[in-house]
Design a protein around this motif. Sequence first.
Motif, short mmCIF file in Angstrom:
data_model
loop_
_atom_site.label_atom_id
_atom_site.label_comp_id
_atom_site.label_asym_id
_atom_site.label_seq_id
_atom_site.Cartn_x
_atom_site.Cartn_y
_atom_site.Cartn_z
N SER A 149 11.45 -27.94 -3.37
CA SER A 149 10.75 -29.22 -3.37
C SER A 149 10.81 -29.92 -4.72
O SER A 149 10.52 -31.11 -4.82
N GLY A 150 11.16 -29.17 -5.76
CA GLY A 150 11.20 -29.74 -7.11
C GLY A 150 9.81 -30.01 -7.66
O GLY A 150 9.64 -30.87 -8.52
N THR A 151 8.82 -29.25 -7.19
CA THR A 151 7.45 -29.45 -7.62
C THR A 151 6.86 -28.15 -8.17
O THR A 151 7.36 -27.06 -7.87
N PRO A 152 5.77 -28.24 -8.93
CA PRO A 152 5.10 -27.03 -9.42
C PRO A 152 4.55 -26.21 -8.27
O PRO A 152 4.14 -26.74 -7.24
N ALA A 153 4.53 -24.91 -8.46
CA ALA A 153 3.97 -23.98 -7.47
C ALA A 153 2.49 -23.76 -7.79
O ALA A 153 2.11 -22.76 -8.39
N ALA A 154 1.67 -24.71 -7.39
CA ALA A 154 0.23 -24.64 -7.65
C ALA A 154 -0.43 -23.62 -6.73
O ALA A 154 -0.06 -23.47 -5.58
N ASP A 181 -2.16 -23.47 -12.02
CA ASP A 181 -2.89 -24.73 -11.86
C ASP A 181 -2.04 -25.76 -11.13
O ASP A 181 -0.95 -25.44 -10.63
N ALA A 182 -2.49 -26.99 -11.07
CA ALA A 182 -1.78 -28.05 -10.34
C ALA A 182 -0.39 -28.31 -10.90
O ALA A 182 0.49 -28.81 -10.18
N LEU A 198 4.44 -8.57 -14.83
CA LEU A 198 3.79 -9.77 -14.33
C LEU A 198 4.23 -9.95 -12.88
O LEU A 198 5.42 -10.13 -12.60
N ARG A 199 3.28 -9.82 -11.96
CA ARG A 199 3.58 -9.91 -10.53
C ARG A 199 3.13 -11.26 -9.99
O ARG A 199 1.97 -11.64 -10.12
N PHE A 200 4.07 -11.96 -9.39
CA PHE A 200 3.82 -13.25 -8.76
C PHE A 200 3.67 -13.00 -7.26
O PHE A 200 4.57 -12.43 -6.64
N GLU A 201 2.57 -13.40 -6.66
CA GLU A 201 2.31 -13.20 -5.23
C GLU A 201 3.00 -14.29 -4.42
O GLU A 201 2.37 -15.16 -3.81
N THR A 202 4.33 -14.23 -4.38
CA THR A 202 5.13 -15.28 -3.74
C THR A 202 4.99 -15.29 -2.23
O THR A 202 4.98 -16.36 -1.62
N THR A 233 3.47 -18.19 2.60
CA THR A 233 2.75 -18.14 3.87
C THR A 233 1.71 -19.25 3.95
O THR A 233 1.58 -19.93 4.98
N ALA A 234 0.96 -19.45 2.87
CA ALA A 234 -0.05 -20.51 2.84
C ALA A 234 0.58 -21.89 3.02
O ALA A 234 -0.06 -22.81 3.55
N ALA A 235 1.84 -22.03 2.59
CA ALA A 235 2.55 -23.30 2.74
C ALA A 235 3.27 -23.41 4.08
O ALA A 235 3.95 -24.41 4.35
#
Length: 106
Positions: A13-18, A38-39, A56-60, A65-67
């Motif tokens: 999407s080219g957007t931050p992963a808030a 954050d936003a 550092l674990r990122f819960e991708t 899923t939320a998206a």
Amino acid sequence: MTSLSTHVLDAVSGTPAAGMVLLLSAADGSPVASGTTDADGRARPAESLDPGTYRLRFETGAWFTAAGRETFYPEVVVSFSVTADSGHLHVPLLLSPFAYSTYRGS
């Protein structure tokens, strides 16, 4: 002491992963810190790290899923070393459902 920040970007999407949850642990698996982007897709999970190896674990998976999106990676784990003179460390993550990249940022 060494501080840590991160920035997660959704490459599709080219957007931050808030709203992505992050977990920082020591090499032995003991929890050190946690946070949520954050936003702007940024977080500062640690202001003071001693020398050693960290993960550092990122819960991708939960974030996709939320998206309402499918992903191949339920999590992304980045291991890195902190030395006495590391200063500030920045670990960016460029993410898509089926690929990711990371590097030591500034």
